[in-house]
Design an enzyme around this catalytic site. Sequence first.
Site, mmCIF file in Angstrom:
data_model
loop_
_atom_site.group_PDB
_atom_site.id
_atom_site.type_symbol
_atom_site.label_atom_id
_atom_site.label_comp_id
_atom_site.label_asym_id
_atom_site.label_seq_id
_atom_site.Cartn_x
_atom_site.Cartn_y
_atom_site.Cartn_z
ATOM 1 N N ASP A 11 0.863 -1.177 0.000
ATOM 2 C CA ASP A 11 0.000 0.000 0.000
ATOM 3 C C ASP A 11 0.901 1.229 0.000
ATOM 4 O O ASP A 11 1.757 1.381 0.879
ATOM 5 C CB ASP A 11 -0.896 0.017 1.241
ATOM 6 C CG ASP A 11 -1.946 -1.087 1.204
ATOM 7 O OD1 ASP A 11 -2.331 -1.498 0.102
ATOM 8 O OD2 ASP A 11 -2.380 -1.531 2.282
ATOM 9 N N ASP A 130 -13.646 -4.083 -1.929
ATOM 10 C CA ASP A 130 -13.531 -3.969 -0.470
ATOM 11 C C ASP A 130 -14.934 -4.071 0.104
ATOM 12 O O ASP A 130 -15.822 -3.306 -0.283
ATOM 13 C CB ASP A 130 -12.928 -2.611 -0.075
ATOM 14 C CG ASP A 130 -11.542 -2.384 -0.668
ATOM 15 O OD1 ASP A 130 -10.832 -3.381 -0.902
ATOM 16 O OD2 ASP A 130 -11.181 -1.214 -0.890
#
Length: 251
Positions: A11, A130
């Site tokens: 990330d 997500d």
Amino acid sequence: MLAKRIIPCLDIKNGRTVKGINFVDLRDAGDPVELAEIYSAEGADELVFLDISATEERRKTLVNMVRSVAEKINIPFTVGGGISSVEDVEILLNNGADKVSINSSAVKNPQLINDLAQKFGSQCVVVAIDAKQINGQWIVHLVGGKVPTELNLFDWAVEVAERGAGEILFTSMDNDGTKNGFANEALAKLSELINIPIIASGGAGNIQHFVDSFKEGKADAALAASVFHFKEIEIKGLKEELRKNDIEVRI
């Protein structure tokens, strides 16, 4: 049987690798290009780079970083974050990315999945989803998990596959960063519903969790971040254990 894949996820925020819990409380985990080199040498099958603030801040993914990574590693890598057009994808692929991951932009403009699959081929289109459970339902969230939608995880996954996505990267927000294991029940249901590969994400804490994601969750690949970044699990040792559990992996 196709070999199962182990995928470290990096990330990226402000050019650095970060890691949080349930999508918040971020801490620094190192230089993404250096980490990419290490993981490639250690036997990772692929890498995923997600510019986690790109959508939120309306910024484009860091093309320079993509170019640097492509020069240093020889395994496939996927790039996501702030990708909203065919042009965005063209730039990333031309600079060395093998696949792109789209999330919020796919929900807002589902036709983008069709357009990318048609122009570049399904094999390089990953749709990231997500989701977290709300009142017993898996609900899709956008903008790094901050914005709930009215979409159900399973309905959206079926549509994504029908529109030409090559893979789905499913992150359980409930499990993310907790190290309590992957959302195997949801993973198994996804694998029953669709016939494209599913990457499990969110919750890896030990080697058994990876075993369970493949055996119980029927995942095609398992993605993790902090357990790799902070050396809690070594990729070589993980793959050896998977082999001992009769899970086919490349060593």
